[in-house]
Each structure stands twice: as C-alpha cells, then as structure tokens.
Design an enzyme around this catalytic site. Structure first.
Site, PDB file in Angstrom:
ATOM      1  N   ARG A  88      23.633  -9.723  -7.190  1.00 45.68           N
ATOM      2  CA  ARG A  88      22.926  -9.423  -5.876  1.00 45.68           C
ATOM      3  C   ARG A  88      23.342 -10.740  -4.618  1.00 45.68           C
ATOM      4  NH1 ARG A  88      16.666  -7.486  -4.301  1.00 45.68           N
ATOM      5  NH2 ARG A  88      17.327  -7.039  -1.928  1.00 45.68           N
ATOM      6  N   HIS A 189      19.468   6.710  -0.829  1.00 41.97           N
ATOM      7  CA  HIS A 189      19.796   5.278   0.766  1.00 41.97           C
ATOM      8  C   HIS A 189      20.819   6.495   1.662  1.00 41.97           C
ATOM      9  CE1 HIS A 189      18.758   2.191  -2.481  1.00 41.97           C
ATOM     10  NE2 HIS A 189      17.883   3.170  -2.530  1.00 41.97           N
ATOM     11  N   TYR A 236      17.974   2.570   5.881  1.00 42.67           N
ATOM     12  CA  TYR A 236      19.385   2.107   4.841  1.00 42.67           C
ATOM     13  C   TYR A 236      20.252   2.766   5.914  1.00 42.67           C
ATOM     14  CZ  TYR A 236      17.300   0.358   0.717  1.00 42.67           C
ATOM     15  OH  TYR A 236      16.972  -0.417  -0.079  1.00 42.67           O
TER      16      TYR A 236
END
Length: 413
Positions: A88, A189, A236
């Site tokens: 990540r 998103h 987002y």
C-alpha cells in the site's frame, strides 16, 4: 450459515465479528482464513471473546489452509490485501515521482493493486463451493467485482462510503438510518448521492442548503461543486476535482499507509490482551466505518430474501445507457436471494456521465491487464485513466508500477 472471511487476520476483522455478534443471529459458523498464523492467533481468540460477550452461539475458527476454510461456505467475504501495508505504501508513493496522485484504489496505485489482487481473488473464488456468494470488500472493489463476474461467480461488491453518508444524513435529519434511501450512483470510489429520501420526500436539497458547508468539509470538496451538481460526491472525487492540490499535500506528508501500519501494530498489541472482549476505540482510526453494518445487512438480504436496499457493485445491465451492460456500477439496489437489482434511477448528468464513462473504460482495460498480463495492457489501461491520459506519463508510470509491483508476492491481510 457458514461464512468464511479470506483475509481474516486483518485488523478489520473484530469490527466484522462485532457486527455479526450484534446483528446476525443466523450465523452458525465463522471461519477466518489467512496465511499469517501469528495474526490469526490474535484476531481469532478476540473474535471468540466478542461473540461470547454478546451471547452469540456461532462457532468461530481460524486456519491458514484456504481449502479447509472454504469447505462448505455459504458466503465468502474477501478482505485480503496482497502485499500488506508495504505494498500500500508503495502504491501511495511511486506515482508521485511522475506528479500523479498516490492512492491505493485509483490512478496508477489503484491499478498496481488491481494487478496484484485480481489473480489471487479469482483463484480463491474458483476454489470456493459452487453457488457460494462471493462478497468483495477488497479494493479496488469495482475492478475486483467485474473480474469475479466475468469469471462466472455469484459475486457482489461492497463499499462503506454509501452507508457512512447515509448515517451522516440520518444524524443531521434526526431520523433512523434505515429510513434514509439514497440515490447512490456511479462506480466504486467514484460516486455521488443525488437524493436522500425519507418517507417519500427527498431531503437532500434541504441538507445542502442547511448543512452544505459541513458536508463539503466532510468530503473535502468545494461547496460550490455540491451546489452546482445538487449532489454530495464521495470523498474519493477529491482526487479528480482537486488532483494537483492533493499531489502537493502528499509530497509533504507521510502516506496514509504509513499511518495505518502504525495503527495496525498498536491494534495487534491490544488484541493480544486475553481480557479484551470488545473492539477497541482505536479501530475507528483504521478506516472502514460501518463496514460491519454494511456487510451484515447485505448478507441478511442475500440469505433472508428481505428485499432491503443496499448500495453495492453489480452489472450495469442497462441502468445507465452511457455504459456497456457488462460494466460494473455502484448503485442502490434491492437485494434478495437471487442477488442485487438496481433501483430505477434517472440518467446521469453530463459532467458525471462523462467522468463515469471514462473511468469505466479504464476499468475494463484494467481487468484485462490483471487477467492477461503484459506491459502493453498495463500501459493502455493507464493511458485510458482520467488521471493519466498522456502517453509519456503512462509510459513512465508503467515502468514504475511494474518495478514496484514485482516485490510483492503472495497475499496478506
């Protein structure tokens, strides 16, 4: 009902177990599957203590053996993270070298995560019992869900953005959350709330008039956009509406992944306490607010055939005429034993429809790249992404993505 959670060693898992303990009495067996035995040995016993605290009769077990954990499952929840937090952090940082937003679910970072995740998810789904529901909470949810559906599985994608905004609207209106029906539209998103209906009346215009400044601050998007579109966009959308501003911030602050890694270390230390039998308050900082309510509610509808409304990821199948039928959209649906069916909804406004169509085209190419591999497919997907779109930029990002992704093999929660 037997539920198997793949990625069960995640620090999210106590949130999910707490939801089952409070809200779902039909659960008979919960199995946590993860290659990280050390995590399971902390999360598993805590899960048992949470169930016991609520007097829930379900049996909870854990295993590193995927096939054993999947055996007999009615529902498989996917919450795995291939490469863990190290991956990540990579996804959130390498795009910055090219002046692009670093984020784990969109842009080049999101594609990197999709390339790692889709092959693993498809392998898991193919080993699950025939007819089991596959619930994808693993990001990027839209791409993962499309890959699962293209592969022939009974799959639905789940995100907690909609339920978070539903809870927020209900609080402002002082009504029960379940009384608020959202007109939630877009892609995972990449969504907008176009209505918040209570008792047949759309209360969103009033919310925007009275609480527009608070809502804009919550989603970190200028209030003028909310007013002009008459919507509350997902937070987002900030990566699209304020891309350069976000990149400037990201270049001077630690990545979200680095902070999450710290939180996870602290959470695992708390989970080791044999007297702990509730989810700790720190878990709220991990993210995934209302994840358990969203997941448990969805499973109750899939298994109980109650026809309740849930915001989930499903095939388009004509819902939006600007998209192919095969595209996976995120909308409010009626959910029952036969799956999720989008509620009737109006066409998308031109500015929203254009961005959604652009991103949906990228997602189709991303699935192809994740399933078939090849540098050209990765490059083509990045070239099609709304946040990239330039040939030299796509070329540089492709090299960085492939170089960074090569170090993350296997899956972890």
């Amino acid at each position: 009902m037997k539920v198997t959670v793949v990625g069960g060693g995640s620090t999210y898992t106590p949130e999910l177990v707490d939801g089952f303990a409070r809200l779902h009495r039909d659960l008979s067996e919960l199995v946590l599957v993860d290659p990280a035995a050390d995590r399971l040995d902390l999360v598993g016993p805590l899960g048992r203590r949470i169930l016991a605290r609520h007097g829930h009769p379900a049996n909870l077990d854990w295993t590193t053996d995927l096939d054993a954990g999947l055996d007999g499952a009615d529902v498989v929840i996917l919450q795995l993270r291939v490469g863990g937090q190290r991956a990540r952090i990579s996804d959130e940082t390498f795009p910055l070298e090219c002046g692009c937003v670093g984020q784990e679910t969109t842009g080049a970072g999101g594609l990197a995560k999709a390339l790692r995740t889709v092959p693993v998810v498809l392998d898991i789904a193919r080993r699950a019992p025939a007819g089991a529901w596959i619930v994808a909470f693993t990001n990027p949810v839209g791409i993962v869900t499309r890959a699962l559906l293209d592969d022939g599985h009974r799959a639905v994608g789940l995100c907690n953005v909609a339920i978070g905004l539903q809870r927020r609207f209900a609080g402002l209106l002082d009504v029960p959350p379940d009384s608020v029906l959202l007109d939630h539209v877009g892609l995972n998103h990449l969504t907008w709330e176009r209505a918040a209906t209570v008792g047949g009346v759309d209360r969103l215009p009033g919310l925007l008039a009275e609480h527009g400044a608070e809502l804009a601050e919550q989603v970190r998007i200028p209030r003028r956009i909310l007013e002009l579109t008459g919507t509350v966009p997902s937070y987002y959308l900030r990566y699209f509406y304020g891309h350069d501003e976000v990149v400037t911030e990201q270049r001077t602050t630690p990545s979200r992944g680095a902070r999450v890694a710290e939180i996870e270390r602290e959470l695992l230390a708390l989970y080791a306490d044999p007297t702990l039998d509730t989810k700790p308050g720190l878990l709220s900082e991990r993210g995934g607010a209302y994840y358990s309510e969203a997941a448990v509610g969805l499973l109750a509808s899939l298994r109980g055939d109650d026809g309740a409304a849930h915001a989930v990821n499903v095939r388009n199948h004509g819902t939006f005429r600007t998209l192919p039928d095969e595209a996976v959209i995120e909308v409010s649906c009626r959910v029952g034993a036969d799956g999720a069916r989008p509620l009737p909804t109006a066409p998308l406004a031109p500015d929203i429809a254009g961005l959604v169509a652009h991103h949906a085209a990228y997602e189709e190419l991303a699935v192809a790249a994740a399933r078939c591999g090849g540098r050209d497919r990765v490059y083509r997907a990045l070239l099609a992404h709304p946040l990239v779109g330039q040939h030299d930029l796509a070329d540089r990002l492709t090299d960085l993505l492939l170089a960074n992704n090569s170090g993350f093999l296997g899956w972890a929660s």
